[in-house]
Structure formats: structure tokens, C-alpha cells
Design a protein around this motif. Sequence first.
Motif, PDB file in Angstrom:
ATOM      1  N   ASP A  92      14.069  83.490  86.411  1.00  0.00           N
ATOM      2  CA  ASP A  92      14.192  84.773  85.721  1.00  0.00           C
ATOM      3  C   ASP A  92      15.560  85.369  86.024  1.00  0.00           C
ATOM      4  O   ASP A  92      16.191  85.030  87.024  1.00  0.00           O
ATOM      5  CB  ASP A  92      13.088  85.737  86.141  1.00  0.00           C
ATOM      6  CG  ASP A  92      12.777  86.767  85.066  1.00  0.00           C
ATOM      7  OD1 ASP A  92      13.437  86.739  84.000  1.00  0.00           O
ATOM      8  OD2 ASP A  92      11.885  87.600  85.276  1.00  0.00           O
ATOM      9  N   ASP A  93      16.010  86.262  85.134  1.00  0.00           N
ATOM     10  CA  ASP A  93      17.346  86.832  85.305  1.00  0.00           C
ATOM     11  C   ASP A  93      17.368  87.895  86.393  1.00  0.00           C
ATOM     12  O   ASP A  93      18.263  87.919  87.232  1.00  0.00           O
ATOM     13  CB  ASP A  93      17.891  87.391  83.983  1.00  0.00           C
ATOM     14  CG  ASP A  93      16.976  88.441  83.363  1.00  0.00           C
ATOM     15  OD1 ASP A  93      15.779  88.495  83.726  1.00  0.00           O
ATOM     16  OD2 ASP A  93      17.464  89.211  82.504  1.00  0.00           O
ATOM     17  N   PHE A  94      16.360  88.801  86.396  1.00  0.00           N
ATOM     18  CA  PHE A  94      16.328  89.879  87.386  1.00  0.00           C
ATOM     19  C   PHE A  94      15.001  89.869  88.140  1.00  0.00           C
ATOM     20  O   PHE A  94      13.961  89.530  87.590  1.00  0.00           O
ATOM     21  CB  PHE A  94      16.500  91.249  86.707  1.00  0.00           C
ATOM     22  CG  PHE A  94      17.932  91.619  86.438  1.00  0.00           C
ATOM     23  CD1 PHE A  94      18.675  92.299  87.387  1.00  0.00           C
ATOM     24  CD2 PHE A  94      18.527  91.283  85.237  1.00  0.00           C
ATOM     25  CE1 PHE A  94      19.989  92.639  87.148  1.00  0.00           C
ATOM     26  CE2 PHE A  94      19.841  91.614  84.984  1.00  0.00           C
ATOM     27  CZ  PHE A  94      20.586  92.299  85.948  1.00  0.00           C
ATOM     28  N   VAL A 116       6.631  75.561  92.635  1.00  0.00           N
ATOM     29  CA  VAL A 116       7.421  75.074  93.762  1.00  0.00           C
ATOM     30  C   VAL A 116       8.364  76.154  94.272  1.00  0.00           C
ATOM     31  O   VAL A 116       8.645  76.249  95.467  1.00  0.00           O
ATOM     32  CB  VAL A 116       8.205  73.806  93.357  1.00  0.00           C
ATOM     33  CG1 VAL A 116       9.151  73.371  94.460  1.00  0.00           C
ATOM     34  CG2 VAL A 116       7.235  72.684  93.014  1.00  0.00           C
ATOM     35  N   GLY A 117       8.862  76.994  93.368  1.00  0.00           N
ATOM     36  CA  GLY A 117       9.788  78.048  93.774  1.00  0.00           C
ATOM     37  C   GLY A 117      10.072  79.013  92.647  1.00  0.00           C
ATOM     38  O   GLY A 117       9.705  78.789  91.493  1.00  0.00           O
ATOM     39  N   ILE A 118      10.723  80.111  93.019  1.00  0.00           N
ATOM     40  CA  ILE A 118      11.166  81.140  92.075  1.00  0.00           C
ATOM     41  C   ILE A 118      12.687  81.235  92.177  1.00  0.00           C
ATOM     42  O   ILE A 118      13.221  81.498  93.259  1.00  0.00           O
ATOM     43  CB  ILE A 118      10.563  82.524  92.403  1.00  0.00           C
ATOM     44  CG1 ILE A 118       9.046  82.441  92.620  1.00  0.00           C
ATOM     45  CG2 ILE A 118      10.944  83.538  91.338  1.00  0.00           C
ATOM     46  CD1 ILE A 118       8.231  82.317  91.383  1.00  0.00           C
ATOM     47  N   GLY A 119      13.374  81.027  91.066  1.00  0.00           N
ATOM     48  CA  GLY A 119      14.830  81.152  91.040  1.00  0.00           C
ATOM     49  C   GLY A 119      15.234  82.420  90.305  1.00  0.00           C
ATOM     50  O   GLY A 119      14.900  82.597  89.128  1.00  0.00           O
ATOM     51  N   ILE A 120      15.932  83.303  90.985  1.00  0.00           N
ATOM     52  CA  ILE A 120      16.331  84.598  90.429  1.00  0.00           C
ATOM     53  C   ILE A 120      17.853  84.678  90.373  1.00  0.00           C
ATOM     54  O   ILE A 120      18.531  84.356  91.348  1.00  0.00           O
ATOM     55  CB  ILE A 120      15.795  85.756  91.295  1.00  0.00           C
ATOM     56  CG1 ILE A 120      14.262  85.705  91.380  1.00  0.00           C
ATOM     57  CG2 ILE A 120      16.288  87.101  90.764  1.00  0.00           C
ATOM     58  CD1 ILE A 120      13.550  85.924  90.067  1.00  0.00           C
ATOM     59  N   VAL A 121      18.393  85.136  89.252  1.00  0.00           N
ATOM     60  CA  VAL A 121      19.851  85.286  89.146  1.00  0.00           C
ATOM     61  C   VAL A 121      20.310  86.514  89.926  1.00  0.00           C
ATOM     62  O   VAL A 121      21.189  86.425  90.776  1.00  0.00           O
ATOM     63  CB  VAL A 121      20.294  85.381  87.669  1.00  0.00           C
ATOM     64  CG1 VAL A 121      21.820  85.541  87.585  1.00  0.00           C
ATOM     65  CG2 VAL A 121      19.849  84.141  86.898  1.00  0.00           C
ATOM     66  N   VAL A 122      19.719  87.681  89.648  1.00  0.00           N
ATOM     67  CA  VAL A 122      20.092  88.920  90.337  1.00  0.00           C
ATOM     68  C   VAL A 122      18.840  89.572  90.917  1.00  0.00           C
ATOM     69  O   VAL A 122      17.905  89.889  90.180  1.00  0.00           O
ATOM     70  CB  VAL A 122      20.802  89.914  89.398  1.00  0.00           C
ATOM     71  CG1 VAL A 122      21.144  91.207  90.150  1.00  0.00           C
ATOM     72  CG2 VAL A 122      22.060  89.297  88.806  1.00  0.00           C
TER      73      VAL A 122
END
Length: 211
Positions: A92-94, A116-122
Amino acid sequence: KLMNDVGKTFYESFKDAGITKILTIEASGIAPAIMASFHFDVPCLFAKKAKPSTLKDGFYSTEIHSFTKNKTSTVIVSEEFLGEGDKVLIIDDFLANGDASLGLNDIVQQAKATTVGIGIVVEKSFQDGRQRLENEGLNVTSLCKVASLKGNKWRGKGITYCIRIDENNVPYFTVNGKFIYRFYQDFSNIFQNKSFCELKKWIFKKKECFG
């Protein structure tokens, strides 16, 4: 190039996790999710906020509240594309209060797959999103942490970014109170009567302004 680097960074963080699907929510999460899926070489799925007319078979659904829009939406993912045994990376972006990622994780659980994981930009680290996700046992990786937005200043970890207007109505950029860059006079009219968030969006879209 920026989104490519974002996707590559997520890949480096989760490349040994056996990711089989990338999952996001429309619409702003799609760009970083697509680039992540490119580097993982796996399908990218995005939860729709409305049921497409072409979706005839079963689907998973959950309700997600948007903090920024103060709106609750029912989002769906077709059962055809997500199933038992999938190892999912949510992008997700934010990250604010974590509702979007928690909702997507709910969809993953309905499919009997694994997040497996959460990837966040900001990540807005002054809100409780990370804590809520970690309380669910989720592994959170963010590329940028914003500690505060008070006083129209974007405070990162140990860093304060600020856009100011000088006496000639020309915008300039400071980091930790030090002058960094003065925008071209030709662009000064764009900065009038705009919020800080609007200015940041304009900066990122108009990167050719920077020397």
C-alpha cells in the motif's frame, strides 16, 4: 524510475519469503504493487471497491475504512485469483491507522492463504497503524516514516522538510531549517492558495523543477 526503485526495494526485503501473489487496493496502491510484482515475477491482484459486471463467480469481500477520505468501502477479490497455499505480500502507498492492510489481510485469511508481509511506501508513524498490524502478527516494512505533519512541516526520522514562501512570493524548500532549493519564478503562481499536501503532490509530479 521511482516506482521501479520502490518495487525493487520491496523485492530485496521479501525475496526469500516465497511470495506467490502481490495484493493491494485500488487505486493509489496499484503503482508500487505492480512494480513489486514485476521484480518478484508473480501476479499482482488489487481489491476492487465495486463488483465488476464481468465477475460472475465467487469472491472474497471485506469492509475497509479510509482514514484520509473518511469513507467505508466494501472491497472484493475474485476467488479465481487467490487461494489456499498462496503466500501474499500486501502493498500500500500509505499507512495511517492500518485499516486497509488489515482488510486485505482479512481477504487473504478468507482464501486460506498466508500474508507474508506488509510493504508500505510512506508510514505515518505518529498514528497507530503499525502497532495494529504488528498486534496481528504481521511483518511490516515501510520505506519512509513520517514522524509529524504539524505546522505544515513534514518531519521524518530526525529530518524536517518544509516548503516556505519568501518575500517575493517564490517558494523554496528547506531541510532541518536549512535552505536547500528555490523553485523557479515561473512556478511561483502554482503555490498560491494550496495546502501543504497539494504542494507535495505537485513537487513529486513536477520533479523537473529540481536542479
